[in-house]
Design an enzyme around this catalytic site. Structure first.
Site, PDB file in Angstrom:
ATOM      1  N   GLU A  81       0.823  -1.211   0.000  1.00  0.00           N
ATOM      2  CA  GLU A  81       0.000   0.000   0.000  1.00  0.00           C
ATOM      3  C   GLU A  81       0.860   1.265   0.000  1.00  0.00           C
ATOM      4  O   GLU A  81       0.550   2.232  -0.699  1.00  0.00           O
ATOM      5  CB  GLU A  81      -0.941   0.000   1.208  1.00  0.00           C
ATOM      6  CG  GLU A  81      -1.988  -1.100   1.204  1.00  0.00           C
ATOM      7  CD  GLU A  81      -3.061  -0.897   0.151  1.00  0.00           C
ATOM      8  OE1 GLU A  81      -3.059   0.150  -0.526  1.00  0.00           O
ATOM      9  OE2 GLU A  81      -3.923  -1.789   0.009  1.00  0.00           O
ATOM     10  N   ASP A  90      -4.246 -10.100  -7.791  1.00  0.00           N
ATOM     11  CA  ASP A  90      -4.668  -9.325  -8.948  1.00  0.00           C
ATOM     12  C   ASP A  90      -3.569  -8.520  -9.629  1.00  0.00           C
ATOM     13  O   ASP A  90      -3.257  -8.709 -10.810  1.00  0.00           O
ATOM     14  CB  ASP A  90      -5.829  -8.408  -8.567  1.00  0.00           C
ATOM     15  CG  ASP A  90      -5.581  -7.633  -7.276  1.00  0.00           C
ATOM     16  OD1 ASP A  90      -4.546  -7.849  -6.636  1.00  0.00           O
ATOM     17  OD2 ASP A  90      -6.428  -6.795  -6.912  1.00  0.00           O
ATOM     18  N   GLU A 143     -18.080  -6.324  -2.003  1.00  0.00           N
ATOM     19  CA  GLU A 143     -16.716  -6.855  -1.942  1.00  0.00           C
ATOM     20  C   GLU A 143     -16.644  -8.274  -2.478  1.00  0.00           C
ATOM     21  O   GLU A 143     -15.686  -8.634  -3.162  1.00  0.00           O
ATOM     22  CB  GLU A 143     -16.214  -6.794  -0.500  1.00  0.00           C
ATOM     23  CG  GLU A 143     -14.724  -6.981  -0.360  1.00  0.00           C
ATOM     24  CD  GLU A 143     -13.923  -5.743  -0.732  1.00  0.00           C
ATOM     25  OE1 GLU A 143     -12.753  -5.668  -0.374  1.00  0.00           O
ATOM     26  OE2 GLU A 143     -14.480  -4.835  -1.394  1.00  0.00           O
ATOM     27  N   GLU A 186     -11.869  -0.116  -9.458  1.00  0.00           N
ATOM     28  CA  GLU A 186     -11.511  -1.090 -10.488  1.00  0.00           C
ATOM     29  C   GLU A 186     -12.578  -1.233 -11.577  1.00  0.00           C
ATOM     30  O   GLU A 186     -12.252  -1.377 -12.760  1.00  0.00           O
ATOM     31  CB  GLU A 186     -11.226  -2.454  -9.844  1.00  0.00           C
ATOM     32  CG  GLU A 186      -9.902  -2.538  -9.106  1.00  0.00           C
ATOM     33  CD  GLU A 186      -9.946  -1.883  -7.739  1.00  0.00           C
ATOM     34  OE1 GLU A 186      -8.868  -1.685  -7.128  1.00  0.00           O
ATOM     35  OE2 GLU A 186     -11.060  -1.559  -7.259  1.00  0.00           O
TER      36      GLU A 186
END
Length: 606
Positions: free
Chosen positions: A89, A230, A325, A344
Site C-alpha cells: 500500500e 490481482d 466486496e 476497479e
C-alpha cells in the site's frame, strides 16, 4: 464531485491521512491499537490523501492547485514515523504518487512544470524507498516481508506470510525510481521478488495467493484474478509496456494462457478461485477487486473476453447500485456487502470505452456517477458503503476515491483530455498513478525484445485503436454509432447472458410498466452467450393498477422464423406483427385500454 471530496479533505482533515466524512474530521494511524492493520497498513501519518491525489490535479488541468499541493507536501510531509505500514500500500499510494508528481513537475511535455521546483518529491520518494528496503534484506527467497516500520525496519515478530500481489506489484514504482536516480538496486529487488513468485508457480502455470517468504511454500493455494493476486498480473504486462523488456511479456503471456484455461469458467464470463495445481474449483464467489481484469485484457488486446467479464460486474452493480466486496455467483447473492468506493470497475469501463467508443460505457459511467452521488455523498465528503444491500454508511473516505475512482470517471467523459492523447510508453499504475518513462531511461533492447509478434512497448495498445480493432475483424466494434446500429453492447446476447449469471433482471418492474425479464430469456441462451432458436413461450404477469388482471405475450415460432433466427436473431416476429431488434434486452411497455376503446391491453412502446 472531485472538488467536493478534495476541498473537504484540505479543510477538515489535512495534514492527516484521510477524511472522516461523517464526523467531518481527519484520521491517521491508530496509535491506541497498533494491531489494527485495517487502518495501520495504509495510514502512516504522512498526509496520504494529498500525495495520492497529486497527479489527479494535473489530469484535471488544475495547474495552480497541483503546484500548491506539491508545495504543501514538500513543506509538511516526513516519513520518519514510528509506524508499521504495509509495503504494498505504501508503494502504490505514496511512492507512486511522489514519482508521478515529480515527472509532471519536471517534464514540460505534460504542461505542468513548476517554476523553481528542484526535485524535492524525488528525494522524498528515495527516502521512503530506503525505509522500505529492509523488508527485502532478511528473506531467503527475495520475497519481501509484508510490513515494515518506517523508523525501525522489520520487527522481529513480523509475519513471514505475504500475498502474491503484495510482494509482486512493486516493479513499476521501484523501477522508475531506479531509472530516475541511476540506482539499480530498487528495481533489482522488486524484479527479484517478482521472479521468485513466478519460479514457484504450479505445473499448470498458476500461482497461489499467500506464500511463506522464508520457505517459499504456498500457504493459500487458491489462484484467481482477484484479491491477493490481482495486480501481480497487471504489473507483469505494464512493466513490459513501460520498460520494454521481453521477460515481463513472456511471463505475462504464460500466466494469461493459464488463467484463460484454468481460472476462467467454461462460459467465458467468470474468473473463479481454483486450486493452483489442479484447477479445481475452491470458491463460488468473485470479488470486486477482480473487476480490474477486463481493463487489463483491453490493454493486452483481448476485447471479446474483456467485454464479457465487464458485463458480470456491470450487472452486479445494476442490481445493488454499488459493487459488493464479494458476490457468490452460485447462490446469486452478496457474500460480503462492503464497498469502499473502489475504482476497479470504472477503470475497466474507461479502458473499454477508449477501445470501442461504444456509448454503452458512457452510460455505465453515468450510472456509477449517479449512484456515488445518491448513496455516498455527504456534506463533508463521500462515505464508504458498509453494506450495499441496506445502504448503511461507514465513516471513511479512502484516498483512492480521489486518486483513481474520480480520475477514471473524469477521463471517461473528458475524451479530449490531453492524457487521453498521449501516444507513448506510459501506464496508469494499480493506484491510477500516471507513470511515463522517457526514452533516455530505457535500456537497450536485447535480441529477444525484437522477437516478431511482440507488442511494441512504445505504443500502448489502448492508444493504438486501429491496430487493436484490426486484430478483431470478426466482430464489429462501433467507432461512430448511429441510431440504427444494434452492435452496441446492450443489443448483444452477451448482455442478457451475463445478467442471468448474476441473477439480475435485464429491466426493472414497476406499477406502470411490465417487462419481459432476463430470467425468462435466460432459458433461451446458449452457454456461450448465443441465442438458440426461439421457442413458443407464454408469459403471464400481473398488471397492478386498480384490479388484478393478466395479459399474455406469445413468441411466434413458425418454421420460417425458426430457420431465420437459428442463432442470435436480430429481429423476431411477435403476435400482432410487432418487431424487436433482438431477443436480448427485449422491452415492452403495456398500457391498459379503456372500456370505450374496447378494453384489453396495448403495446405502446417497445
Amino acid at each position: 464531485m472531485f472538488f467536493h471530496g478534495w476541498n473537504n479533505y484540505l479543510t477538515l482533515a489535512y495534514p492527516e491521512d484521510e477524511l472522516n466524512p461523517i464526523l467531518c474530521n481527519g484520521r491517521g494511524s491508530d496509535k491506541l491499537n497498533p494491531g489494527n492493520i485495517n487502518i495501520n497498513d495504509i495510514l502512516g501519518d504522512y498526509s496520504l490523501t494529498i500525495i495520492d491525489t497529486l497527479d489527479t490535479l494535473a489530469v484535471l488541468g488544475e495547474h495552480e492547485m497541483f503546484e500548491d499541493a506539491v508545495n504543501k507536501v514538500l513543506r509538511d510531509v516526513s516519513f520518519n514515523q514510528d509506524n508499521r505500514v504495509q509495503i504494498f500500500e505504501t508503494n502504490i499510494r505514496i511512492l507512486g504518487g511522489l514519482l508521478s508528481a515529480h515527472i509532471l513537475a519536471t517534464d514540460p511535455s505534460y504542461g505542468h512544470t513548476i517554476k523553481g521546483y528542484n526535485g524535492g518529491l524525488l528525494r522524498l520518494a528515495q527516502d521512503l524507498a530506503d525505509r522500505l528496503i529492509p523488508a527485502f534484506q532478511y528473506t531467503k527467497t527475495g520475497i519481501p516481508y509484508p510490513r515494515v516500520n518506517l523508523r525501525h525496519g522489520v520487527q522481529r515478530t513480523e509475519t513471514v506470510e505475504t500475498c502474491t500481489a503484495g510482494a509482486g506489484s512493486l516493479v513499476l514504482e521501484f523501477g522508475v525510481l531506479s531509472r530516475l536516480t541511476n540506482n539499480t538496486y530498487y528495481e533489482d529487488v522488486a524484479k527479484r521478488a517478482m521472479r521468485a513468485l513466478w519460479n514457484r508457480r504450479s505445473d499448470i502455470d498458476l500461482l497461489g495467493n499467500v506464500i511463506n517468504i522464508q520457505t517459499g511454500q504456498w500457504i493459500h493455494t487458491a489462484s484467481s484474478t482477484g484479491a491477493g493476486i490481482d495486480s501481480y498480473f497487471e504489473y507483469l504486462f505494464k512493466a513490459y509496456v513501460l520498460f520494454g523488456e521481453a521477460e515481463y511479456l513472456d511471463m505475462f503471456e504464460d500466466a494469461y494462457r493459464a488463467i484463460m484455461q484454468h481460472v476462467r469458467d467454461p462460459s467465458g464470463y467468470l474468473y473463479r478461485n481454483v486450486h493452483m495445481s489442479s484447477g479445481a474449483l475452491m470458491a463460488t464467489w468473485v470479488d470486486s477487486l477482480s473487476s480490474f481484469w477486463p481493463g487489463l485484457q483491453v490493454l493486452y488486446g483481448d476485447l471479446d473476453s474483456a467485454i464479457k467479464g465487464h458485463l458480470i460486474f456491470y450487472n452486479i452493480w445494476r442490481r445493488y447500485h454499488a459493487l459488493p466486496e464479494r458476490f457468490d455467483f452460485y447462490r446469486k447473492t452478496v457474500d460480503i456487502g462492503f464497498y469502499p468506493l473502489r475504482p476497479e470497475f470504472i477503470e475497466s469501463t474507461y479502458y473499454l470505452y477508449r477501445a470501442t467508443r461504444d456509448p454503452f460505457y458512457l452510460h455505465v459511467g453515468e450510472m456509477v456517477l449517479e449512484d456515488l452521488n445518491n448513496r455516498t455523498r455527504l456534506p463533508c465528503g463521500f462515505a464508504t458503503i458498509g453494506d450495499v444491500r441496506t445502504g448503511r454508511l461507514e465513516d471513511r473516505m479512502e484516498s483512492f476515491l480521489l486518486s483513481e475512482t474520480l480520475k477514471y470517471l473524469y477521463l471517461l467523459f473528458d475524451t479530449d483530455n490531453s492524457f487521453n492523447k498521449i501516444d507513448s510508453n506510459f501506464v496508469f499504475t494499480t493506484e491510477g498513478h500516471f507513470l511515463p518513462l522517457a526514452g533516455q531511461y530505457l535500456k537497450k533492447p536485447t535480441s529477444a525484445a525484437s522477437t516478431p509478434n511482440k507488442i511494441d512497448n512504445r505504443m500502448c495498445l489502448l492508444h493504438n485503436i486501429d491496430t487493436l480493432l484490426q486484430q478483431h475483424q470478426h466482430h464489429h466494434y462501433i467507432q461512430h454509432p448511429h441510431n440504427l446500429d444494434i452492435s452496441s453492447i446492450p443489443y448483444r446476447p452477451e448482455t442478457d447472458f451475463a445478467a442471468a449469471i448474476v441473477g439480475s433482471n435485464s429491466n426493472e418492474d414497476n406499477d406502470e410498466e411490465t417487462f419481459i425479464t432476463s430470467s425468462i430469456l435466460s432459458d433461451m441462451l446458449h452457454s456461450k452467450g448465443h441465442c438458440i432458436s426461439p421457442q413458443t413461450i407464454q408469459v403471464e404477469r400481473q398488471y397492478r393498477k386498480q384490479e388484478q388482471q393478466s395479459f399474455e405475450l406469445t413468441f411466434n415460432t413458425d418454421v420460417r422464423t425458426h430457420q431465420l433466427h437459428r442463432q442470435s436473431p436480430k429481429f423476431v416476429e411477435l403476435v400482432g406483427g410487432f418487431l424487436s431488434r433482438s431477443l436480448s434486452g427485449l422491452k415492452l411497455e403495456i398500457t391498459k385500454r379503456s372500456h370505450r376503446s374496447g378494453g384489453g391491453f396495448q403495446v405502446t412502446r417497445g
